[in-house]
Design an enzyme around this catalytic site. Structure first.
Site, PDB file in Angstrom:
ATOM      1  N   SER A 242     -19.559  11.280  16.870  1.00  0.00           N
ATOM      2  CA  SER A 242     -20.026  11.043  16.127  1.00  0.00           C
ATOM      3  C   SER A 242     -21.528  10.433  15.767  1.00  0.00           C
ATOM      4  O   SER A 242     -21.952  10.880  17.077  1.00  0.00           O
ATOM      5  CB  SER A 242     -19.457  10.266  16.720  1.00  0.00           C
ATOM      6  OG  SER A 242     -20.101   8.470  16.245  1.00  0.00           O
ATOM      7  N   TYR A 255     -16.062   5.477  24.493  1.00  0.00           N
ATOM      8  CA  TYR A 255     -16.346   6.143  23.080  1.00  0.00           C
ATOM      9  C   TYR A 255     -17.389   7.299  23.052  1.00  0.00           C
ATOM     10  O   TYR A 255     -17.750   7.875  22.754  1.00  0.00           O
ATOM     11  CB  TYR A 255     -15.600   5.329  21.389  1.00  0.00           C
ATOM     12  CG  TYR A 255     -15.744   6.844  20.450  1.00  0.00           C
ATOM     13  CD1 TYR A 255     -14.954   6.919  20.038  1.00  0.00           C
ATOM     14  CD2 TYR A 255     -16.868   6.139  19.229  1.00  0.00           C
ATOM     15  CE1 TYR A 255     -14.653   7.640  18.819  1.00  0.00           C
ATOM     16  CE2 TYR A 255     -17.107   7.050  18.353  1.00  0.00           C
ATOM     17  CZ  TYR A 255     -15.422   7.555  18.009  1.00  0.00           C
ATOM     18  OH  TYR A 255     -15.884   8.506  16.646  1.00  0.00           O
TER      19      TYR A 255
END
Length: 359
Positions: A242, A255
């Site tokens: 990501s 995350y």
């Protein structure tokens, strides 16, 4: 030593970023390709020096220079060939060009392949001829997807698996080993999840769950798959990361940390496993429209903020990610390894553009 050529190339890389942000309104995409040593008529004289050639190979994890096209080796003028051999080479090259853009005969494992980006990746790989195995925690959803894929003529099978479970991961890889005769060409570590909280609100359980699901599962599956990937003779791993692992995005610090760890693991495995003919790359999307993001993107203010920060002025689609993943698995990408590539509409290169009047 800084040379004019180095300055020119540096300027070109920066120009790519600037134009990528300036021109999206005209629907123009700009990218830059930065090769390592590729033997061409321009630099072939360098490789007549054995010491230089060995130094390049020693510095390159894959242990070789690149080729103008995979399977085609440039032959310097000092090594002429007979016309018959030249014709044979041209015939073989034409055949290779067809196979460079196909996954026919290859096998693939895609984790979390029943929805979102994972679903798009399964369809992309299967559409290019690969035999794909996928997994999901939801048996009903998995069976529905497999039924639809078979109706399309795709070679896709799968099983129920929670990749956050070590035992489940080991069972999954045993199934793959048996099904594909101890050989695997492609591993797509796609599964990921998130819990969005301020850092001080995270619990030990949150931390363990996110690290296990996002990073440990991919790490362990790569370990388990290594002998199968090596056995195939041409293995490829793609991690689904990501932009949160590249830049600070306030979607949760754990995350972002797990995705950054994945980006670094990509580099390490690319160097460590190159000798086994295993390539490792990473794809880092920005906001992509999937069932996971749909709820957030339905909020107009949030969606407008994403569009404003993205030079291309929109969120991405799952197929715009899966196409890159598939490319990285193709023989055509055989000299690409250790890279983290952002699929972000230009977001990660965007600085600040002053409002201007069109000239």
């Amino acid at each position: 030593m800084v040379t004019p050529r180095k300055l020119d190339l540096g300027a070109m890389v920066q120009l790519t970023k600037n134009l990528a942000c300036e021109r999206p309104k005209d629907n123009i995409r700009i990218n830059s390709v930065v090769p390592w040593f590729i033997i061409t008529p321009i630099n072939d004289y360098l490789f007549t020096d054995d010491k230089f050639a060995e130094a390049v190979k020693a510095r390159t994890p894959m242990g070789r220079t690149g080729e103008l096209s995979p399977g085609t080796v440039y032959t310097p003028p000092s090594k002429p060939r007979k016309r018959e051999r030249e014709k044979e080479r041209e015939r073989m090259e034409s055949s290779r060009k067809d196979s460079r853009w196909s996954l026919e005969g290859m096998t693939a494992l895609v984790t979390g392949g029943t929805k979102g980006i994972g679903h798009a990746i399964v369809e992309e790989l299967a559409g290019l001829g690969a035999e794909v195995y996928t997994c999901s925690r939801n048996e009903v959803q998995l069976n529905e997807c497999i039924h639809k894929w078979k109706a399309k003529g795709f070679k896709v099978t799968g099983s129920v698996c929670d990749v956050s479970s070590r035992a489940n991961r080991e069972d999954l890889m045993n199934r793959i080993s048996s099904l594909f005769n101890r050989k695997l060409n492609i591993l797509i570590n796609n599964v990921g999840t998130n819990i969005g909280k301020p850092t001080v609100k995270y619990t030990a359980e949150d931390f363990s769950y996110l690290v296990n699901t996002n990073f440990e599962s991919a790490y362990h599956l790569s370990q388990l798959a290594q002998p199968l990937l090596k056995g195939s003779g041409a293995g490829s791993i793609v991690f689904m990361s990501s932009v949160s692992g590249v830049l600070s995005v306030n979607v949760g610090t754990i995350y972002g940390a797990t995705k950054a760890a994945m980006n670094q693991l990509t580099k390490n495995l690319a160097c460590e496993w190159a000798k086994d003919n295993i390539r490792t790359n990473c794809v880092a999307p920005w906001f992509i429209r999937t069932p996971l993001t749909e709820q957030d993107l339905n909020h107009e203010r949030f969606s407008n903020s994403i569009a404003a920060r993205t030079p291309m002025g929109r969120v991405g689609e799952a197929e715009e990610v899966s196409s890159l993943v598939a490319f990285l698995c193709l023989p055509a990408a055989s000299y690409i390894t250790g890279q983290t590539i952002c699929v972000d509409g230009g977001m990660t290169v965007n600085g600040f553009f002053f409002p201007t009047t069109e000239l």
